[in-house]
Design an enzyme around this catalytic site. Structure first.
Site, mmCIF file in Angstrom:
data_model
loop_
_atom_site.group_PDB
_atom_site.id
_atom_site.type_symbol
_atom_site.label_atom_id
_atom_site.label_comp_id
_atom_site.label_asym_id
_atom_site.label_seq_id
_atom_site.Cartn_x
_atom_site.Cartn_y
_atom_site.Cartn_z
ATOM 1 N N ASP A 7 0.868 -1.165 0.000
ATOM 2 C CA ASP A 7 0.000 0.000 0.000
ATOM 3 C C ASP A 7 0.914 1.227 0.000
ATOM 4 O O ASP A 7 2.104 1.120 0.333
ATOM 5 C CB ASP A 7 -0.899 -0.027 1.246
ATOM 6 C CG ASP A 7 -1.833 1.166 1.314
ATOM 7 O OD1 ASP A 7 -2.486 1.472 0.289
ATOM 8 O OD2 ASP A 7 -1.911 1.797 2.378
ATOM 9 N N ASP A 9 0.024 5.064 1.109
ATOM 10 C CA ASP A 9 -0.126 5.967 2.252
ATOM 11 C C ASP A 9 -0.165 5.186 3.562
ATOM 12 O O ASP A 9 -0.976 4.290 3.738
ATOM 13 C CB ASP A 9 -1.396 6.811 2.108
ATOM 14 C CG ASP A 9 -1.410 7.643 0.833
ATOM 15 O OD1 ASP A 9 -0.324 7.927 0.298
ATOM 16 O OD2 ASP A 9 -2.508 7.997 0.368
#
Length: 179
Positions: A7, A9
């Site tokens: 991922d 953020d």
């Protein structure tokens, strides 16, 4: 081929409840880019899978998202790291798309693009939806406590077999010593 799905953020860069809306707001988490470089040195291909509903919400545009990713790639290159691809969902929840995590659409796209079954591929996230999308696709889930990770861990309900680490650097240390 060795592949890992990250991922963005809260895993690679600092997260914000107000969204990362500009390149200036994209700030790498200490050690995350160096961890990606270590993965590259161990012959891992690194792919990012990220929900970016700020586009659908009108908070930023595609050219801005491209500029944010250009900054991420440039920062990675400065420490000898390479991110092979960035997959993203520009939709919001109300769009009912198949690519927004926790749905597995992005994971299927990654599998097709790299012509690889994702069974056993590590996926690293800071939210339950990151882990769920990977788990459904057969990935091994890794939760980091950076970003929203500590809150995600506290809420519980993680997919079976989820491993929890302080940050991406610690997760990579584990992956590289057990691979």
């Amino acid at each position: 081929m060795k592949l890992i799905i990250l991922d963005r953020d809260g895993v690679i860069n600092q997260d914000s409840d107000a969204f990362i809306k500009s390149p200036a707001e994209w700030i790498a988490i200490p050690g995350s880019l160096e961890a990606i470089a270590r993965l590259n040195q161990a012959n891992y291909r690194v792919v990012v899978a990220t929900n970016q509903s700020g586009i659908a919400r009108g908070l930023f545009t595609m050219p801005t998202l491209n500029a944010i990713h250009q900054k991420m790639h440039a920062a990675a290159h400065q420490v000898g790291a390479d991110i092979d691809a960035v997959f993203f969902c520009p939709h919001c929840v109300d769009d009912h798309c198949d690519c927004r995590k926790p749905k597995p659409g992005m994971m299927r796209d990654i599998s097709q693009r790299f012509e690889l079954n994702l069974k056993g591929v590590p996926t690293v996230g800071d939210s339950l939806r990151d882990l769920q999308a990977g788990f459904v696709a057969g990935c091994v889930p890794f939760l980091v406590r950076t970003g929203k990770g500590a809150k995600t861990e506290a809420k519980g309900g993680l997919p079976p077999g989820t491993r929890v680490f302080a940050d991406l650097a610690a997760a990579v240390d584990h992956i590289l010593t057990t691979a």
